[in-house]
Design a protein around this motif. Structure first.
Motif, PDB file in Angstrom:
ATOM      1  N   LEU A 145      32.609  46.297  45.100  1.00 23.35           N
ATOM      2  CA  LEU A 145      33.015  45.199  45.968  1.00 23.35           C
ATOM      3  C   LEU A 145      32.433  45.318  47.375  1.00 23.35           C
ATOM      4  O   LEU A 145      32.541  46.361  48.018  1.00 23.35           O
ATOM      5  N   ARG A 146      31.847  44.230  47.851  1.00 20.50           N
ATOM      6  CA  ARG A 146      31.376  44.158  49.231  1.00 20.50           C
ATOM      7  C   ARG A 146      32.484  43.735  50.178  1.00 20.50           C
ATOM      8  O   ARG A 146      32.426  43.984  51.374  1.00 20.50           O
ATOM      9  N   GLU A 147      33.454  43.011  49.636  1.00 22.21           N
ATOM     10  CA  GLU A 147      34.619  42.550  50.386  1.00 22.21           C
ATOM     11  C   GLU A 147      35.833  42.616  49.467  1.00 22.21           C
ATOM     12  O   GLU A 147      35.691  42.597  48.240  1.00 22.21           O
ATOM     13  N   PRO A 148      37.049  42.640  50.051  1.00 26.46           N
ATOM     14  CA  PRO A 148      38.250  42.538  49.214  1.00 26.46           C
ATOM     15  C   PRO A 148      38.281  41.207  48.474  1.00 26.46           C
ATOM     16  O   PRO A 148      37.666  40.221  48.892  1.00 26.46           O
ATOM     17  N   LEU A 149      39.024  41.143  47.381  1.00 26.83           N
ATOM     18  CA  LEU A 149      39.030  39.956  46.532  1.00 26.83           C
ATOM     19  C   LEU A 149      39.617  38.725  47.222  1.00 26.83           C
ATOM     20  O   LEU A 149      39.369  37.601  46.782  1.00 26.83           O
ATOM     21  N   ASN A 150      40.393  38.929  48.307  1.00 29.84           N
ATOM     22  CA  ASN A 150      40.939  37.753  48.992  1.00 29.84           C
ATOM     23  C   ASN A 150      39.845  36.920  49.663  1.00 29.84           C
ATOM     24  O   ASN A 150      40.085  35.794  50.106  1.00 29.84           O
ATOM     25  N   ALA A 151      38.621  37.449  49.719  1.00 29.38           N
ATOM     26  CA  ALA A 151      37.496  36.670  50.243  1.00 29.38           C
ATOM     27  C   ALA A 151      37.171  35.491  49.326  1.00 29.38           C
ATOM     28  O   ALA A 151      36.445  34.567  49.730  1.00 29.38           O
ATOM     29  N   LEU A 152      37.718  35.506  48.113  1.00 24.34           N
ATOM     30  CA  LEU A 152      37.553  34.369  47.196  1.00 24.34           C
ATOM     31  C   LEU A 152      38.063  33.069  47.810  1.00 24.34           C
ATOM     32  O   LEU A 152      37.618  31.984  47.459  1.00 24.34           O
ATOM     33  N   ARG A 153      38.994  33.194  48.762  1.00 22.03           N
ATOM     34  CA  ARG A 153      39.570  31.996  49.386  1.00 22.03           C
ATOM     35  C   ARG A 153      38.538  31.213  50.191  1.00 22.03           C
ATOM     36  O   ARG A 153      38.721  30.024  50.438  1.00 22.03           O
ATOM     37  N   ARG A 154      37.468  31.882  50.608  1.00 24.10           N
ATOM     38  CA  ARG A 154      36.441  31.197  51.395  1.00 24.10           C
ATOM     39  C   ARG A 154      35.502  30.359  50.525  1.00 24.10           C
ATOM     40  O   ARG A 154      34.743  29.537  51.041  1.00 24.10           O
ATOM     41  N   ALA A 155      35.537  30.570  49.223  1.00 23.38           N
ATOM     42  CA  ALA A 155      34.580  29.895  48.333  1.00 23.38           C
ATOM     43  C   ALA A 155      34.919  28.418  48.162  1.00 23.38           C
ATOM     44  O   ALA A 155      36.073  28.051  47.939  1.00 23.38           O
ATOM     45  N   ASP A 156      33.888  27.568  48.274  1.00 26.62           N
ATOM     46  CA  ASP A 156      34.036  26.143  47.985  1.00 26.62           C
ATOM     47  C   ASP A 156      33.782  25.864  46.511  1.00 26.62           C
ATOM     48  O   ASP A 156      34.210  24.831  45.991  1.00 26.62           O
ATOM     49  N   ALA A 157      33.075  26.773  45.854  1.00 23.38           N
ATOM     50  CA  ALA A 157      32.822  26.670  44.415  1.00 23.38           C
ATOM     51  C   ALA A 157      32.599  28.070  43.884  1.00 23.38           C
ATOM     52  O   ALA A 157      31.948  28.893  44.528  1.00 23.38           O
ATOM     53  N   ALA A 158      33.149  28.343  42.711  1.00 23.99           N
ATOM     54  CA  ALA A 158      32.941  29.626  42.038  1.00 23.99           C
ATOM     55  C   ALA A 158      32.098  29.377  40.795  1.00 23.99           C
ATOM     56  O   ALA A 158      32.322  28.404  40.066  1.00 23.99           O
ATOM     57  N   VAL A 159      31.123  30.243  40.567  1.00 20.33           N
ATOM     58  CA  VAL A 159      30.228  30.102  39.412  1.00 20.33           C
ATOM     59  C   VAL A 159      30.301  31.380  38.590  1.00 20.33           C
ATOM     60  O   VAL A 159      29.946  32.459  39.084  1.00 20.33           O
ATOM     61  N   LEU A 160      30.763  31.267  37.373  1.00 21.70           N
ATOM     62  CA  LEU A 160      30.864  32.413  36.476  1.00 21.70           C
ATOM     63  C   LEU A 160      29.568  32.511  35.676  1.00 21.70           C
ATOM     64  O   LEU A 160      29.321  31.703  34.774  1.00 21.70           O
ATOM     65  N   HIS A 161      28.764  33.495  36.025  1.00 21.07           N
ATOM     66  CA  HIS A 161      27.444  33.643  35.419  1.00 21.07           C
ATOM     67  C   HIS A 161      27.517  34.477  34.142  1.00 21.07           C
ATOM     68  O   HIS A 161      28.431  35.278  33.968  1.00 21.07           O
ATOM     69  N   HIS A 162      26.555  34.269  33.253  1.00 17.91           N
ATOM     70  CA  HIS A 162      26.509  34.904  31.926  1.00 17.91           C
ATOM     71  C   HIS A 162      27.729  34.513  31.088  1.00 17.91           C
ATOM     72  O   HIS A 162      28.198  35.292  30.246  1.00 17.91           O
ATOM     73  N   ALA A 163      28.225  33.295  31.305  1.00 18.07           N
ATOM     74  CA  ALA A 163      29.427  32.853  30.589  1.00 18.07           C
ATOM     75  C   ALA A 163      29.194  32.769  29.092  1.00 18.07           C
ATOM     76  O   ALA A 163      30.137  32.879  28.300  1.00 18.07           O
ATOM     77  N   ASP A 164      27.942  32.578  28.679  1.00 15.71           N
ATOM     78  CA  ASP A 164      27.635  32.485  27.251  1.00 15.71           C
ATOM     79  C   ASP A 164      27.781  33.824  26.543  1.00 15.71           C
ATOM     80  O   ASP A 164      27.843  33.872  25.306  1.00 15.71           O
ATOM     81  N   LEU A 165      27.839  34.912  27.298  1.00 21.85           N
ATOM     82  CA  LEU A 165      27.969  36.252  26.718  1.00 21.85           C
ATOM     83  C   LEU A 165      29.398  36.778  26.787  1.00 21.85           C
ATOM     84  O   LEU A 165      29.655  37.942  26.478  1.00 21.85           O
ATOM     85  N   VAL A 166      30.323  35.912  27.209  1.00 16.25           N
ATOM     86  CA  VAL A 166      31.726  36.301  27.383  1.00 16.25           C
ATOM     87  C   VAL A 166      32.579  35.527  26.372  1.00 16.25           C
ATOM     88  O   VAL A 166      32.328  34.339  26.118  1.00 16.25           O
ATOM     89  N   SER A 167      33.575  36.171  25.806  1.00 16.16           N
ATOM     90  CA  SER A 167      34.435  35.516  24.819  1.00 16.16           C
ATOM     91  C   SER A 167      35.250  34.399  25.471  1.00 16.16           C
ATOM     92  O   SER A 167      35.525  34.422  26.681  1.00 16.16           O
ATOM     93  N   GLY A 168      35.658  33.440  24.664  1.00 19.70           N
ATOM     94  CA  GLY A 168      36.433  32.313  25.172  1.00 19.70           C
ATOM     95  C   GLY A 168      37.729  32.735  25.824  1.00 19.70           C
ATOM     96  O   GLY A 168      38.117  32.194  26.866  1.00 19.70           O
ATOM     97  N   GLN A 169      38.429  33.708  25.223  1.00 20.68           N
ATOM     98  CA  GLN A 169      39.702  34.170  25.777  1.00 20.68           C
ATOM     99  C   GLN A 169      39.499  34.857  27.127  1.00 20.68           C
ATOM    100  O   GLN A 169      40.287  34.658  28.061  1.00 20.68           O
ATOM    101  N   LYS A 170      38.416  35.626  27.234  1.00 20.13           N
ATOM    102  CA  LYS A 170      38.156  36.297  28.509  1.00 20.13           C
ATOM    103  C   LYS A 170      37.821  35.297  29.597  1.00 20.13           C
ATOM    104  O   LYS A 170      38.209  35.468  30.761  1.00 20.13           O
ATOM    105  N   LEU A 171      37.114  34.224  29.237  1.00 18.41           N
ATOM    106  CA  LEU A 171      36.808  33.182  30.220  1.00 18.41           C
ATOM    107  C   LEU A 171      38.093  32.557  30.755  1.00 18.41           C
ATOM    108  O   LEU A 171      38.218  32.282  31.953  1.00 18.41           O
ATOM    109  N   ILE A 172      39.055  32.332  29.856  1.00 19.61           N
ATOM    110  CA  ILE A 172      40.352  31.780  30.266  1.00 19.61           C
ATOM    111  C   ILE A 172      41.064  32.743  31.205  1.00 19.61           C
ATOM    112  O   ILE A 172      41.620  32.345  32.245  1.00 19.61           O
ATOM    113  N   ASP A 173      41.049  34.039  30.861  1.00 23.70           N
ATOM    114  CA  ASP A 173      41.703  35.050  31.692  1.00 23.70           C
ATOM    115  C   ASP A 173      41.063  35.127  33.078  1.00 23.70           C
ATOM    116  O   ASP A 173      41.764  35.255  34.091  1.00 23.70           O
ATOM    117  N   ILE A 174      39.734  35.045  33.125  1.00 21.08           N
ATOM    118  CA  ILE A 174      39.031  35.108  34.408  1.00 21.08           C
ATOM    119  C   ILE A 174      39.383  33.893  35.261  1.00 21.08           C
ATOM    120  O   ILE A 174      39.629  34.008  36.468  1.00 21.08           O
TER     121      ILE A 174
END
Length: 393
Positions: A208-237
């Motif tokens: 981590l470069r920053e604590p996870l609360n830095a997620l609040r600054r994001a205007d959009a989140a992009v989950l990369h390599h989503a095609d290699l992740v199971s459907g249930q894990k995508l839901i959990d993320i």
């Protein structure tokens, strides 16, 4: 040094310390102390910007930041290319600002891919100064005082490869999440769906470069390599992200393999089917080697082996010897000459180094970022977000 980098990376992405070797576990106290110092420095730096002791520069054109909270492998550079291509096709001449790690391998790749497009690329740590240089050289378009700018960004409207003006109309900030000296109109956070936050510690104990609360600054989140992740894990993320930032739109992306290029002639093209039933050795020095290898396995090679180095590693003659040794082992085991596959980033870092493996076929896998439609989060809605945020001061 390379062994130390690998050890630190293994610690960062291993949540169960009992699985680590004794040597790796012995490094944890040192890394934890270093992480504490990093946290202190990060807090001080954030405070300096908050109270105006450090200057935040506002550029005369909209700024789109593409960044991440962890080490490499999050798809930042492919996303920067995707955005720059969209802007150029919409009649806006973008300026990409990138730091230029390891001799600028990412900048070299962007230049190759965007050749012929009205895209400018500035490389260096002081991105405000680099931007000022480009504005002085090329000029800029004020998007808040001209309707032509907005007209060019109408979804689906293309005006060819050359806009009416070569003046810069937007800045795309590569790896900009922690580059707080530049104000931005849109903060895009890239996340590696395969590795996420690792052990959830700050660097160097964790990724981590920053604590996870830095997620609040994001205007959009992009989950990369989503095609290699199971459907249930995508839901959990997605649920995990919503706990920190309830309203952030979440997009899914993947790297879509297109073709292979011979490293001796990067303009050559070989179809993906050319490696069906082949013995393959994936050689990489990137942030997400797992995604690279999994992608090769999906293409249909008979057997895929791997040899990986730390992100941005500069290949040395001893590394070539290591690769050659591995190739001989594979050739002996399968009685067939293996093919070496590298990423484009590895090729661009040092195009000549792989020529020392001239007895083997060396190919670079060429891929492009694709947005995977999911509900209301589609490629069109992503482009609409770019359009709307860019025209807001």
């Amino acid at each position: 040094m390379e062994k130390l980098r690998k050890a630190v990376s293994e610690i960062a992405y291993t949540q169960d310390h009992t699985k680590l070797t004794h040597l790796h576990r012995s490094l944890i106290p040192v890394l934890s102390f270093a992480s504490s110092l990093y946290r202190l420095a990060l807090s001080l730096r954030r405070s300096f910007y908050h109270y105006g002791l450090f200057t935040k520069h506002r550029l005369p054109v909209p700024v789109i930041s593409v960044g991440n909270l962890t080490w490499g492998g999050n798809g930042k550079t492919p996303m920067v290319e995707f955005i720059a291509r969209f802007l150029a096709d919409s009649g806006i001449s973008p300026l990409i600002l990138t730091r230029g790690y390891a001799g600028g391998d990412e900048a070299k790749m962007l230049r190759r891919h965007l050749l012929g497009k009205p895209v400018k690329i500035g490389v260096g740590a002081n991105r405000a100064a680099i931007a000022a240089h480009f504005f002085e050289k090329y000029g800029y378009v004020d998007p808040y005082s001209t309707s032509k700018y907005a007209d060019g960004l109408n979804l689906g409207q293309k005006v060819g490869n050359h806009p009416s003006s070569q003046k810069i109309g937007a800045v795309v900030l590569d790896d900009g999440m922690q580059h707080w000296s530049l104000q931005r109109n849109l903060e895009i956070l890239m996340i590696n769906g395969l590795t996420l936050w690792g052990n959830c510690h700050l660097t160097p104990r964790g990724p981590l470069r920053e604590p996870l609360n830095a997620l609040r600054r994001a205007d959009a989140a992009v989950l990369h390599h989503a095609d290699l992740v199971s459907g249930q894990k995508l839901i959990d993320i997605e649920l995990m992200l919503r706990e920190v930032n309830k309203s952030v739109p979440i997009f899914f992306t993947k790297m879509d393999p297109c073709f292979f290029s011979d490293v001796g002639n990067v303009n050559s093209r070989k179809p993906l089917t050319a490696l069906s039933n082949s013995i393959v050795l994936c050689v990489s020095a990137i942030g997400s080697a797992d995604a690279f290898v999994k992608g090769m396995e999906k293409i249909g090679a008979f057997y895929v082996d791997r040899l990986e180095f730390s992100d941005h590693h500069i290949f040395q003659p001893k590394d070539i010897e290591m690769i050659r040794k591995k190739l001989r082992e594979l050739e002996d085991a399968f009685c067939s000459k293996p093919v070496v596959i590298v990423t484009e980033k590895d090729y661009d870092r040092d195009p000549g180094i792989f020529k020392h493996l001239d007895h083997y076929e060396i190919l670079a896998l060429c891929s492009e970022l694709k947005i995977i439609p999911c509900g209301k989060c589609t490629e069109d809605s992503f482009k609409k977000l770019l359009k709307e945020r860019k025209l807001t001061r």
